[in-house]
Structure formats: structure tokens, C-alpha cells
Design a protein around this motif. Structure first.
Motif, PDB file in Angstrom:
ATOM      1  N   LEU A  39      31.963  30.331  50.164  1.00 62.94           N
ATOM      2  CA  LEU A  39      32.071  31.679  49.590  1.00 62.94           C
ATOM      3  C   LEU A  39      33.529  32.131  49.521  1.00 62.94           C
ATOM      4  CD1 LEU A  39      28.999  33.365  51.273  1.00 62.94           C
ATOM      5  CD2 LEU A  39      29.319  32.954  48.841  1.00 62.94           C
ATOM      6  N   VAL A  42      35.055  30.409  46.605  1.00 67.80           N
ATOM      7  CA  VAL A  42      34.659  31.071  45.361  1.00 67.80           C
ATOM      8  C   VAL A  42      35.498  32.336  45.162  1.00 67.80           C
ATOM      9  CG1 VAL A  42      32.777  32.323  44.235  1.00 67.80           C
ATOM     10  CG2 VAL A  42      32.327  30.125  45.328  1.00 67.80           C
ATOM     11  N   VAL A  45      38.930  31.515  44.014  1.00 74.93           N
ATOM     12  CA  VAL A  45      39.040  31.160  42.599  1.00 74.93           C
ATOM     13  C   VAL A  45      38.909  32.396  41.709  1.00 74.93           C
ATOM     14  CG1 VAL A  45      37.917  29.883  40.730  1.00 74.93           C
ATOM     15  CG2 VAL A  45      38.222  28.807  42.966  1.00 74.93           C
ATOM     16  N   LEU A  46      37.937  33.251  42.051  1.00 72.41           N
ATOM     17  CA  LEU A  46      37.613  34.362  41.145  1.00 72.41           C
ATOM     18  C   LEU A  46      38.257  35.686  41.536  1.00 72.41           C
ATOM     19  CD1 LEU A  46      33.770  33.690  40.718  1.00 72.41           C
ATOM     20  CD2 LEU A  46      35.631  32.872  39.283  1.00 72.41           C
ATOM     21  N   ARG A  49      40.292  37.701  38.989  1.00 73.04           N
ATOM     22  CA  ARG A  49      39.784  37.815  37.617  1.00 73.04           C
ATOM     23  C   ARG A  49      39.109  39.169  37.465  1.00 73.04           C
ATOM     24  NH1 ARG A  49      37.933  32.263  35.232  1.00 73.04           N
ATOM     25  NH2 ARG A  49      39.469  30.875  36.127  1.00 73.04           N
ATOM     26  N   ALA A  51      38.879  41.181  34.760  1.00 75.45           N
ATOM     27  CA  ALA A  51      38.202  41.444  33.488  1.00 75.45           C
ATOM     28  C   ALA A  51      38.323  42.914  33.076  1.00 75.45           C
ATOM     29  CB  ALA A  51      36.723  41.027  33.576  1.00 75.45           C
ATOM     30  N   MET A 126      28.745  44.725  41.087  1.00 81.97           N
ATOM     31  CA  MET A 126      28.926  43.275  41.073  1.00 81.97           C
ATOM     32  C   MET A 126      28.757  42.691  39.677  1.00 81.97           C
ATOM     33  SD  MET A 126      25.643  41.765  43.084  1.00 81.97           S
ATOM     34  CE  MET A 126      23.966  42.022  42.531  1.00 81.97           C
ATOM     35  N   GLN A 127      28.301  43.522  38.725  1.00 81.91           N
ATOM     36  CA  GLN A 127      28.221  43.035  37.347  1.00 81.91           C
ATOM     37  C   GLN A 127      29.512  43.298  36.567  1.00 81.91           C
ATOM     38  OE1 GLN A 127      25.804  45.019  38.678  1.00 81.91           O
ATOM     39  NE2 GLN A 127      23.952  43.777  38.681  1.00 81.91           N
ATOM     40  N   THR A 128      30.469  44.001  37.190  1.00 79.64           N
ATOM     41  CA  THR A 128      31.651  44.428  36.441  1.00 79.64           C
ATOM     42  C   THR A 128      32.587  43.274  36.113  1.00 79.64           C
ATOM     43  OG1 THR A 128      31.501  46.508  37.626  1.00 79.64           O
ATOM     44  CG2 THR A 128      33.537  46.099  36.412  1.00 79.64           C
ATOM     45  N   ALA A 130      34.223  39.124  37.612  1.00 74.41           N
ATOM     46  CA  ALA A 130      34.063  37.990  38.526  1.00 74.41           C
ATOM     47  C   ALA A 130      34.622  38.339  39.904  1.00 74.41           C
ATOM     48  CB  ALA A 130      34.762  36.767  37.957  1.00 74.41           C
ATOM     49  N   SER A 133      31.986  40.390  41.586  1.00 68.80           N
ATOM     50  CA  SER A 133      30.833  39.552  41.922  1.00 68.80           C
ATOM     51  C   SER A 133      31.113  38.792  43.211  1.00 68.80           C
ATOM     52  CB  SER A 133      30.553  38.539  40.811  1.00 68.80           C
ATOM     53  OG  SER A 133      30.184  39.183  39.631  1.00 68.80           O
ATOM     54  N   SER A 134      32.271  38.123  43.258  1.00 64.11           N
ATOM     55  CA  SER A 134      32.549  37.303  44.438  1.00 64.11           C
ATOM     56  C   SER A 134      32.807  38.177  45.663  1.00 64.11           C
ATOM     57  CB  SER A 134      33.723  36.360  44.171  1.00 64.11           C
ATOM     58  OG  SER A 134      34.848  37.090  43.745  1.00 64.11           O
ATOM     59  N   ILE A 137      29.327  39.413  46.913  1.00 65.09           N
ATOM     60  CA  ILE A 137      28.489  38.347  47.496  1.00 65.09           C
ATOM     61  C   ILE A 137      29.073  37.880  48.829  1.00 65.09           C
ATOM     62  CG2 ILE A 137      27.636  35.996  47.184  1.00 65.09           C
ATOM     63  CD1 ILE A 137      26.123  38.040  45.567  1.00 65.09           C
TER      64      ILE A 137
ATOM     65  N   GLY B 256      22.773  39.523  36.951  1.00 64.88           N
ATOM     66  CA  GLY B 256      23.873  39.800  36.029  1.00 64.88           C
ATOM     67  C   GLY B 256      25.265  39.719  36.614  1.00 64.88           C
ATOM     68  N   THR B 257      25.486  38.927  37.653  1.00 67.87           N
ATOM     69  CA  THR B 257      26.854  38.754  38.153  1.00 67.87           C
ATOM     70  C   THR B 257      27.611  37.790  37.245  1.00 67.87           C
ATOM     71  OG1 THR B 257      26.033  37.008  39.584  1.00 67.87           O
ATOM     72  CG2 THR B 257      26.282  39.187  40.561  1.00 67.87           C
ATOM     73  N   HIS B 258      28.891  37.594  37.555  1.00 68.25           N
ATOM     74  CA  HIS B 258      29.736  36.782  36.664  1.00 68.25           C
ATOM     75  C   HIS B 258      30.452  35.682  37.407  1.00 68.25           C
ATOM     76  CE1 HIS B 258      29.070  39.266  33.170  1.00 68.25           C
ATOM     77  NE2 HIS B 258      29.189  40.322  33.963  1.00 68.25           N
ATOM     78  N   PHE B 259      29.687  34.814  38.061  1.00 67.64           N
ATOM     79  CA  PHE B 259      30.335  33.683  38.734  1.00 67.64           C
ATOM     80  C   PHE B 259      30.652  32.565  37.748  1.00 67.64           C
ATOM     81  CE2 PHE B 259      28.164  35.755  42.245  1.00 67.64           C
ATOM     82  CZ  PHE B 259      29.222  35.853  43.142  1.00 67.64           C
ATOM     83  N   SER B 264      33.679  38.230  31.293  1.00 68.73           N
ATOM     84  CA  SER B 264      34.033  39.004  32.493  1.00 68.73           C
ATOM     85  C   SER B 264      34.654  38.187  33.615  1.00 68.73           C
ATOM     86  CB  SER B 264      32.802  39.731  33.047  1.00 68.73           C
ATOM     87  OG  SER B 264      32.286  40.601  32.085  1.00 68.73           O
ATOM     88  N   LEU B 270      33.644  26.291  37.873  1.00 70.54           N
ATOM     89  CA  LEU B 270      33.370  26.511  39.293  1.00 70.54           C
ATOM     90  C   LEU B 270      32.010  25.917  39.654  1.00 70.54           C
ATOM     91  CD1 LEU B 270      34.320  27.805  41.922  1.00 70.54           C
ATOM     92  CD2 LEU B 270      33.260  29.936  41.183  1.00 70.54           C
TER      93      LEU B 270
END
Lengths: 201, 658
Positions: A39, A42, A45-46, A49, A51, A126-128, A130, A133-134, A137, B256-259, B264, B270
């Protein structure tokens, strides 16, 4: 399996099955380290980002995070005190410190959930992006572990009250203390690599 | 929740409707049969609630056989579709679904349960233990695996199969390009089965580290136990990565996440990295125990101690370490750059070194041995040349520059089938023929076994050898058809004919199980092969407590030396003590059911129903937390009775080596 009892050892290590369980739990923690490392990777990496969404500096509040950190670190210390009391065969001290630990853990969780609600109200879900999201999570997995730990510890407190200190209840208490300290260690990494790096780096 | 009832059951395709009817008929037959013969109680007491490692192993193996059928039918359907150019037997979508389920089922639900099943049956016996460290957790492992496998398997009749390949690369596997529930099945069913596998890994590490009998140091362990230990360590190190990857996939698809999305800020690469960070070690998770099986079989039937034991151990440890450092070779062509590709090219080729050491060790074990050509030995002999072909083509693929030519062609498909079929399936068959008497108390028929071997071996080569050449000519993998002008048709036809021979081989195996179950001689001795390790020092089939008195070990191949010295084989009645055994439990089965139901609801994204079902999981955990059942004791008298039964029959205990 066998009742091969060795009374010269601490209570939680006295039966053969307890020794197996404790080793097994250490190996499970090894798997948990891999899980959280993944995790973190991840997030590594993200994590930048965005966005066009919010960045760490836009949303993180260092003061709240500091309080969360203090609550969780203290709870790890009191958890240590609980096991210390257990080694001295003092059930009352053990229970007291365990309950203090859980209250601190609960305080941490309360703060964290509030923090998340605050972010969502600011439009950082978490949808906004990457990054978010990471972020959610990684922290959510840690928070879910803390939640699970609180429920689990309540079960063990009930069993301690019902049965007193036995080799079995002592082993269960010892194992959850390992779990609790582990979550504390994970938080230190979150604090460093998510919050401090996000706001200062 | 907006349930679309009309989209739940797949209708319209005659193949699928036929399967649905077959499934319903089979279920009616099973339920009817169990009721008619009044076997429900027996099923519950002896199997569904058992915590006995041997029975759990047998259940794993039975699941493996079942899944071999399913995966095999998928394979045959693909071969039928590509037998002639521009066939219309399967459409493109159906073909996508079938190669996806074929891959997933063969790796995770066929190879894994076969090997974990053999590990379960054999390892506690080989180390002289009464069970694994956590018997109930072991049952939970099996039932979670089974739950995941069943959830995955119903996908093709309920809701639709996953269709993005067994690697499920993003963005294809994302919601945007695969909106159906098929890939939800992939993410959730594999998650449930993976939890079971992780627990197996932990269980076997503790069992092997802490429960070896007196005198068995690490370097006196049988090779299969060694490979199981290392495999378990790889499981613990690799499966959590897959857990995370699947969880992130689930979040991407359901919430709807963006991994891994294209928009986005997500990164599809990955997924490829996470998948292969688990996926490559997974190859060694299936192949290392198989190497252990070959080591046991070759040593037994060469009638010699395994050559180069220490170098074998060093090799498997080396392979385990390297297995974590090669994952990028699965996507050399995705643009990581020459420096990165070179590093992973070198680590990939390094794996050939310890593997080569092992091949030579097996050959040297056979050298000057008095080889017995039993069926188990035939599989081991067949393995070596076939696997070398797989290995050498692997080195070809490992050269990053050349890989641009081979990548995504049938050359690759042929390569990994040459690794996995000889390396895993041959080993499983060798292990089954070898340990069958230990599990069931009768042997599989050797003559049928040899038909099985030759049909399977020839069929395998006829099927997959042409695919190397098809691949070199440019036939891409995962394409549902090809034109007549391509010139691929003759080789594809040969390959399809081969697959029928292969299937016949497997049919002979199934017939062999049936024949041997009906007619094979019972009362085989405890040591029918004149073998070397401790599992042969106790009855066939093994009594539930394994050993009346735990054996003491002085050297490698302990049982062989016990027979040679004629010591430690006769049971001294005064040494028998009460044996403590764990109680059966219905909880693991219950957990499988609630996990399965929760998973099913999540697949269809019925979140409220899933949350309600998840309460069932929590209740199971609470029950377990308050469970203080400490097992039961087997009395000395009972042990004496059981022991005298098998020790008194002719050939019950061997006191000599042949």
C-alpha cells in the motif's frame, strides 16, 4: 496440541500450543508488513497524481494529525504497561491499562473519521484523484485494522473477566498487544511518508 | 439496490444452457444420492467438519480433480475453436471468457489445491507430527479456497465470466471497458481463495519449524518438506501483494477509485507490476513443491539417497529469492527502458542456474541406481526432458531484446505450458500414484497408470510443440480465429488432435481411480514401495493420530535406515501414552458459506445485502474467539487396538530393505 506445560516461562508461553500460536502470529505480522508495504508503494507511485484535485497542502491539518499521533503512540505505551501488569499476574492492572489503551485507540479513530468527513466535505473524496484514492485506502486499511483491533480486544477483555489470567487468556492478550504495537509502527510510517512528506516535502 | 433480475442467469448460448442443465442435474443427483443412502450425517461428521490434515488434503485433491475437468473442458473448447481457420464454434466474447477462466482455474484452482493437498497429506507425516500446528485454521484454509473456487466457477452461468485474461490487465479489466459483473467475480473470488492460501502458508511454516519429531534437524528433513517450507515462505511474502492488488481492483470497479484507470491520475502499469510481483512468485509456489515430489519419487525408485541434498536446499532457497526479482520480464515490451529490462533479463537468466543444479542432481541420483520403472517414476523421468524444453525456451524469452519477437505469441503460451505441465501436472500425477496407498490403503493400477502416462505425455507434446512454431510464425495468443491465408491451419489442427489425446490420458486416470477403488487389492503393506521417509513408517491408510509413538530420527532418509538397522520399527506397548487430538468443528464450513454469500452479493454490487451477510463473518469470528474446546484424548487401549490391527497382518511392518 499436547499439554506440554513449562511453568518457568511467562504465562503466555507456557503451553506448546501457545508457543505455536505466538510464532504463527509473528509470521502473520510478516504478511501484514508485506500488505502495508504494498500500500505504501502504491501511495509512492500515485501520491503526487492530483489530477487537478486538492494537494496535501490544501487539505491536511497538521494539528489534528499530531493529536491522532499522540493518542495512538500513547495507546501503544499503555498497551505495553498492560502486558507488564500481566507478567506480574495483576489482572486488575492489566484490565485497567487495556481499557485505557482502547479508549485512546477509540479517540484516535474518532479523530481520524472526523478528518475523513472533513476532507469529503471539502470535495476531496477517494474518487477525486489517484492521490486521494491511494491516501484513503492506505489510511483506511490502517483505520480498519484499528477498528478490528478494538472489537477484538473487547472480546479478550470479556474473556479475562470471565476466566481470569490463564495461560490461554494470557496468550490471547499477548498476541493482541503484538498486533496493537504493529499498528503503531505502521502509523509512524504513515505520519512520516504521508503527512510530513506531504506538507513539508 | 436496483437488481436486474433478468441479467443474473446467462441465457441464449446453447453451450451454457447445456451446462446449466448439467449442473442442476448433478446437484439433484448428489442431494438425492446422499439422502437415499442416508449419508448426510457421515458427510458432516467425517468430511465437512474434519480438522484432520489427511482428510483436508484429500478434499483439496478431489477439488483439484474436479477443477482439472473444468479447466480441461475450457482448453478443449479453445482447441476445437482454433482447429480450423475461421470457425464459428465460439464467438470472440465466449473465447475471451474461456481463455480467462482456463488460466485462472488451472493455476489457482487446479495446480494449487493438488499441491496443497499433497502437502497436507504428506508433510506432517514426513516430519513425524500428529497434525499441523493449527488444525482448525487448516480446515478454514480449505473451505475458504473451496468457497472462492465455487464462486469463481458459477460465473459462467450466473452473471457472466470474467473476460480480461487471467492477468486481467487494466484498463481492459476496468469498469470502463468491462462493465459486466464478470471481472467482479475475478476480484472477489480470488480474494476469498487467496485468504485461505495465505493461512496455509503460515500454518505450514509453523508446523515445519516447530513440530518436527525428535532428532529431525532442518538438514535431515525430506526434500518435499523442505520445498513445502520454502513455498510457504513465498506464499506469505507474495500473497499479500495480490490481496492488495485485488482489493484495489475491487475499489476501482465497485467504488470508482482511480488506481488503475486511465483518467484522474491512475496508472494501468501499476496493476501489471502488482500482479506480477505476486504472479511470478506464484509460479514458484506451484513448481517448488512439485520439485519436492520428484525428489522423493526419484530417490525412492532409484533406491539411492538424493544426490546433492545440500545443493538442492541451497537451490530452492536461491530460486525463492530470485523469484521476487524477475517480475518485469512479463512485460519487457511495455516500455520500461533498456536499463530496467537488462537488470530483469539478467535476474531471469540467473534462475536457470539453481534450476540446472536441481536437474543435474536428479540425474546423478539416478546414476548407478537400480531404477524401478513404476508409474510414479515414469512421470518423473518424463518430466526432465519436457521441463528442460520449457526451461530453455524460458531463457529465450528472458532475453529482453529477443522477447520483442516472441512476446504475446503462441511461443510464449507453448513455453509456459511446457513449464507448468511437466513441472506441476506431471509431479502431481507422480505424487498421486506414489502416495495413493498412503492416503487410501490401496494402489492405483500400474498398467492403467502407464497408459495414462503415455497418452498424456504424447498428447501433451503433440498439443504444445506445434504452438512453438505457430508462435514463431507470428500466431498471436488469445486470438479466437485466424484466416486460411495465414498458413497456420495444419499446425493448429495437429495441436487440436493432440489435445484429444491429452484428454484421453486424463480420462484413463479417472477410470483408474474408479477401477482401483472397485477392484484393487486392499491391505497393501504400510510400505509398498520400499521407501525412505517417515510417512511410510505408519499404517496405510494412516490412522487418525498418525503415529502411536512419535518416531525418533537420526539421519536423512530416516525410515530407510530404521529398516536397514531394524530398529525403532516395533511398537513397544509400554511406550504408548494417551494422545491429545483436536475436536472437529463446523465453523470453517460455516465461514466458507458466509464468505461465499458475501462475495456473491459484492460481485453483483448489492452492497446492503453484502453488509448484512458480512455480519455472519463477524459472528463466526466471535464464536471462534469464545471457543475454548481443548480437544480430546485417545486412550491407550484404543491406540493398542488400532495398532494391532495393521501391525499383525502379513507385511504390516517391514523390517528390512529390499
Amino acid at each position: 496440541m499436547s499439554a506440554n506445560v513449562n511453568t518457568s516461562l511467562p504465562l503466555e508461553y507456557q503451553t506448546e500450543q501457545s508457543r505455536l500460536n505466538i510464532l504463527g502470529f509473528w509470521i502473520f505480522l510478516g504478511a501484514e508488513i508485506v500488505l502495508f508495504s504494498t500500500l505504501f508503494a502504491v501511495y509512492g507511485v500515485l501520491g503526487e497524481r492530483y489530477a487537478h484535485g486538492p494537494t496535501p497542502n490544501d487539505i491536511f491539518k497538521l494539528k489534528d494529525v499530531m493529536i491522532e499521533t499522540l493518542l495512538l503512540l500513547t495507546s501503544s505505551f499503555t498497551c505495553g504497561l498492560a502486558v507488564f501488569e500481566m507478567r506480574r499476574h495483576r489482572l486488575k492492572g492489566l484490565l485497567t491499562w487495556l481499557i485505557v489503551t482502547l479508549l485512546l485507540g477509540f479517540g484516535f479513530l474518532f479523530m481520524e473519521i472526523n478528518e475523513f468527513i472533513h476532507y469529503v466535505h471539502e470535495g476531496a473524496t477517494m474518487q477525486t484523484s489517484a492521490f486521494l484514492s491511494s491516501f484513503f485506502i492506505l489510511l483506511g486499511t490502517h483505520g480498519a485494522h484499528v477498528t478490528f483491533g478494538i472489537f477484538w480486544a473487547v472480546m479478550i477483555i470479556i474473556q479475562l473477566i470471565q476466566r481470569g489470567l490463564t495461560p490461554v487468556t494470557a496468550r490471547k492478550t499477548f498476541i493482541i498487544s503484538l498486533y496493537w504495537h504493529f499498528l503503531d509502527v505502521v502509523w509512524i510510517f504513515i505520519f512520516t511518508f504521508v503527512y510530513l512528506k506531504g506538507m513539508v516535502g | 439496490m436496483g437488481i436486474k433480475w433478468n441479467e443474473i442467469l446467462i441465457t441464449g448460448d446453447p453451450l451454457i444452457v447445456g451446462s446449466q442443465i448439467a449442473i442442476v442435474m448433478t446437484v439433484i443427483a448428489i442431494v438425492g444420492g446422499l439422502t437415499y443412502f442416508k449419508k448426510w450425517g457421515w458427510l458432516w461428521r467425517e468430511w465437512l467438519t474434519t480438522v484432520d490434515h489427511k482428510k483436508i488434503g484429500i478434499m483439496y485433491i478431489l477439488s483439484g480433480v474436479l477443477m482439472f475437468f473444468r479447466g480441461g473442458i475450457d482448453g478443449l473448447l479453445m482447441k476445437a475453436q482454433t482447429a480450423r481457420p475461421e470457425m464459428n464454434f465460439l464467438d470472440a466474447q465466449h473465447y475471451n471468457e474461456i481463455f480467462t477462466t482456463h488460466g485462472v482455474i488451472m493455476i489457482l484452482f487446479m495446480a494449487m489445491p493438488f499441491l496443497i493437498g499433497l502437502m497436507n497429506v504428506v508433510v506432517p507425516l514426513q516430519i513425524g507430527a500428529r497434525d499441523v500446528a493449527f488444525p482448525q485454521l487448516n480446515a478454514l484454509s480449505f473451505w475458504l479456497f473451496f468457497s472462492g473456487a465455487m464462486l469463481f466457477n458459477i460465473s459462467f452461468v450466473v452473471g457472466g465470466s470474467p473476460d480480461a485474461g487471467w492477468t486481467s490487465y487494466f484498463p481492459l479489466a476496468g469498469k470502463e471497458f468491462s462493465p459486466g459483473v464478470g471481472n467482479n467475480y475475478y476480484a472477489i473470488a480470488l480474494q476469498i481463495a487467496g485468504l485461505g492460501t495465505l493461512m496455509t502458508g503460515i500454518n505450514f511454516i509453523v508446523t515445519i519449524l516447530k513440530m518436527r519429531t525428535k532428532g529431525m534437524t532442518l538438514m535431515k528433513m525430506p526434500m518435499f518438506t523442505w520445498t513445502t517450507l520454502i513455498t510457504s515462505i513465498i506464499i506469505v511474502a507474495a500473497f499479500p501483494i495480490f490481496t492488495v492488488a485485488l482489493a484495489l481492483m475491487t475499489f476501482d470497479r465497485l467504488y470508482g477509485t482511480h488506481f488503475f484507470t486511465l483518467s484522474s491520475g491512475g496508472s494501468d502499469m501499476l496493476w501489471a507490476n502488482l500482479f506480477w510481483l505476486w504472479g511470478h512468485p506464484e509460479v514458484y509456489i506451484v513448481v517448488l513443491p512439485a520439485f519436492g515430489i520428484f525428489s522423493e519419487v526419484i530417490a525412492t525408485f532409484s533406491r539411492k539417497s538424493l544426490y546433492g541434498y545440500k545443493s538442492m536446499v541451497i537451490s530452492i532457497v536461491g530460486i525463492a529469492l530470485l523469484s521476487m526479482l524477475v517480475w518485469v520480464h512479463h512485460f519487457f515490451t511495455m516500455g520500461a527502458g533498456p536499463a530496467v529490462n537488462s537488470v530483469f533479463s539478467i535476474t531471469t537468466m540467473l534462475i536457470a542456474v539453481p534450476t540446472g543444479v536441481k536437474i543435474f542432481n536428479w540425474l546423478f541420483t539416478m546414476r548407478k541406481g537400480r531404477i524401478k520403472f513404476t508409474t510414479a517414476m515414469l512421470w518423473s523421468l518424463g518430466f526432465i526432458p519436457n521441463f528442460v524444453i520449457g526451461g530453455v525456451t524460458g531463457v529465450m524469452l528472458g532475453m529482453a531484446a529477443a522477447d520483442y519477437q516472441y512476446h504475446n505469441t503462441l511461443f510464449l503460451v507453448a513455453h509456459f505450458h511446457y513449464v507448468l505441465i511437466p513441472g506441476v501436472v506431471f509431479a502431481v500425477f507422480a505424487g498421486l500414484y506414489y502416495w495413493w496407498p498412503k492416503m487410501f490403503g490401496f494402489m492405483l493400477n500400474e498398467k492403467l497408470g502407464k497408459y495414462h502416462f503415455w497418452l498424456f505425455n504424447i498428447g501433451f507434446n503433440v498439443t504444445f510443440m506445434p504452438m512453438f512454431f505457430l508462435g514463431l510464425q507470428g500466431a498471436v495468443r488469445r486470438a479466437y480465429t485466424y484466416s486460411a491465408e495465414s498458413g497456420f491451419a495444419p499446425l493448429f489442427l495437429v495441436s487440436a488432435i493432440g489435445s484429444i489425446i491429452l484428454a484421453l490420458g486424463f480420462a484413463v486416470f479417472c477410470y483408474n481411480i474408479y477401477w482401483s477403488f472397485r477392484y484393487a487389492k486392499r491391505n497393501v503393506s504400510s510400505d509398498p514401495w520400499d521407501a525412505r521417509t517417515l510417512e511410510w513408517a505408519t499404517a496405510s491408510p494412516v490412522q487418525f493420530y498418525n503415529f502411536a509413538v512419535l518416531p525418533e530420527v537420526k539421519e536423512l532418509d530416516a525410515f530407510w535406515h530404521m529398516k536397514k538397522r531394524n530398529s525403532g520399527l516395533v511398537l513397544k506397548e509400554e511406550e504408548i501414552e494417551e494422545i491429545h487430538m483436536p475436536s472437529n468443528s463446523g465453523l470453517p464450513f460455516y465461514m466458507a458459506v458466509v464468505f461465499g454469500i458475501t462475495g456473491f452479493f459484492l460481485v453483483f454490487e448489492w452492497h446492503i445485502a453484502a453488509a448484512v451477510a458480512a455480519i455472519g463473518i463477524v459472528i463466526g469470528l466471535i464464536i471462534r474467539s469464545f471457543d475454548y474446546d481443548d480437544g480430546y484424548h485417545v486412550t491407550v487401549q484404543e491406540i493398542k487396538n488400532i495398532e494391532s490391527k495393521w501391525r499383525k497382518v502379513e507385511g504390516g511392518v517391514k523390517h528390512h530393505v529390499g
